[in-house]
Enzyme design. Sequence first.
Site, PDB file in Angstrom:
ATOM      1  N   TRP A  99     -33.793  65.561 -60.948  1.00  0.00           N
ATOM      2  CA  TRP A  99     -32.866  65.552 -59.800  1.00  0.00           C
ATOM      3  C   TRP A  99     -33.095  66.758 -58.911  1.00  0.00           C
ATOM      4  CZ3 TRP A  99     -31.602  60.873 -59.463  1.00  0.00           C
ATOM      5  CH2 TRP A  99     -31.227  60.116 -60.585  1.00  0.00           C
ATOM      6  N   ASP A 166     -25.599  70.666 -56.853  1.00  0.00           N
ATOM      7  CA  ASP A 166     -25.441  69.287 -57.287  1.00  0.00           C
ATOM      8  C   ASP A 166     -24.683  69.351 -58.617  1.00  0.00           C
ATOM      9  OD1 ASP A 166     -25.636  66.759 -58.349  1.00  0.00           O
ATOM     10  OD2 ASP A 166     -27.837  66.632 -58.261  1.00  0.00           O
ATOM     11  N   LYS A 190     -20.372  59.885 -62.933  1.00  0.00           N
ATOM     12  CA  LYS A 190     -20.566  60.519 -64.231  1.00  0.00           C
ATOM     13  C   LYS A 190     -19.228  60.991 -64.802  1.00  0.00           C
ATOM     14  CE  LYS A 190     -25.078  60.229 -63.589  1.00  0.00           C
ATOM     15  NZ  LYS A 190     -25.758  61.028 -62.611  1.00  0.00           N
TER      16      LYS A 190
HETATM   17  C1  PLP Z   1     -27.078  60.846 -61.700  1.00  0.00           C
HETATM   18  C2  PLP Z   1     -27.453  62.073 -60.974  1.00  0.00           C
HETATM   19  C3  PLP Z   1     -27.914  62.048 -59.646  1.00  0.00           C
HETATM   20  C4  PLP Z   1     -28.127  60.764 -58.890  1.00  0.00           C
HETATM   21  O1  PLP Z   1     -26.922  60.251 -58.503  1.00  0.00           O
HETATM   22  P1  PLP Z   1     -26.828  58.937 -57.585  1.00  0.00           P
HETATM   23  O2  PLP Z   1     -25.354  58.925 -57.282  1.00  0.00           O
HETATM   24  O3  PLP Z   1     -27.259  57.788 -58.430  1.00  0.00           O
HETATM   25  O4  PLP Z   1     -27.682  59.128 -56.404  1.00  0.00           O
HETATM   26  C5  PLP Z   1     -28.182  63.251 -59.033  1.00  0.00           C
HETATM   27  N1  PLP Z   1     -28.034  64.418 -59.661  1.00  0.00           N
HETATM   28  C6  PLP Z   1     -27.595  64.480 -60.947  1.00  0.00           C
HETATM   29  C7  PLP Z   1     -27.447  65.815 -61.613  1.00  0.00           C
HETATM   30  C8  PLP Z   1     -27.300  63.316 -61.633  1.00  0.00           C
HETATM   31  O5  PLP Z   1     -26.869  63.379 -62.902  1.00  0.00           O
END
Ligand code: PLP
Length: 355
Positions: A99, A166, A190
Amino acid sequence: MKKYNFNAGPSMLPREVIENTAKQILDFNGSGLSLMEISHRAKDFQPVVDEAVALIKELLDVPEGYSVIFLGGGASLQFMQIPANFLIKKAGYVNTGVWAKKSLKEAKHFGEAIELASSADKNFSFIPKDFDIPTDLDYLHFTTNNTIYGTEIRKDLDAPVPLIADMSSDIMSRPVDVSKYTAIYAGAQKNMAMAGVTVVIVKDDMLGKAPRELPTMIDYRTHVEKGSMFNTPPVVPIYSLMETMRWVKAQGGLKAMDALAQERAKIVYDEIDRNKLFRGTVATEDRSLMNICFVMNEEYAELEKPFFDFATERGMVGIKGHRSVGGFRASCYNAQTIEGVKELTKAMQDFEAQH
Ligand SMILES: *Cc1c(COP(=O)(O)O)cnc(C)c1O
């Protein structure tokens, strides 16, 4: 049979969040219409957005001067929207996994984006530390929790520049010093809600500085000014988000979530370290409290599939590790119970006793 949901995302939500959302899907506030059918401009829906924003601000103790907005496109869209809005001259990125790498790649569309540190050489099994942070960066970007590898930066970094993070997979699991950040973003699926909404927290006075024309939908100011209602927002995901925030507050807020995360993770890591069949995959000091990754010890490698089947028979769901790590991953987000992790460790013990 009772199921224990260890999915990495979309992931487990508190039962009452699911039940309350289901009720509103059948009949929204006694209106005779489903939550899926109402207008986002309906008078009953605005309070849902307002309460969700207010609870996020309250739980994360968001200071004055920040806005909370709800967007589409997932955290993945934020990989480009962040630099589009905030990259002026130069940004620094810490590469702690897939990511993080994707966020750096998108930033390069907008200007100079440099990798300050990386743990790629060891398959992202640790968090780089003590790297130099140039003082002329517009921001330092990092991924607080690396969902795939099971490493976590469970603190707000000390840096001479503003931070952007993020926090998709560990937001709302600990208190955060939001004042250190220009922006925080997280796909909600999540730790906050069903899939379909992304939460973005932006510092208002950092907006509108980037030296480029921004398309309307990409400019955060559009969504700040319209209270996330510039276009049709994802009504049901936002409702479920609001319900989860109520639940987090009722549990005692982020200090309680943090304590629970510590307790759950200790149970699982203690068992990994004790059990002769298993070992952890990342540096001990960087272990994630959210995604707990482990593999079979080499001499028991052939027991991987049998353990997976054994655990599955006992109701464990989603414990298969990501293909880039292998083995197992037990995701323990806020809704994960102590009972759930005890059932998992009991399965590990009982399986060990057979071998
Ligand atoms: C799952 C995840 C993403 C991607 O998220 P989407 O909403 O599917 O674009 C990005 N960063 C992290 C740390 C993630 O766990």
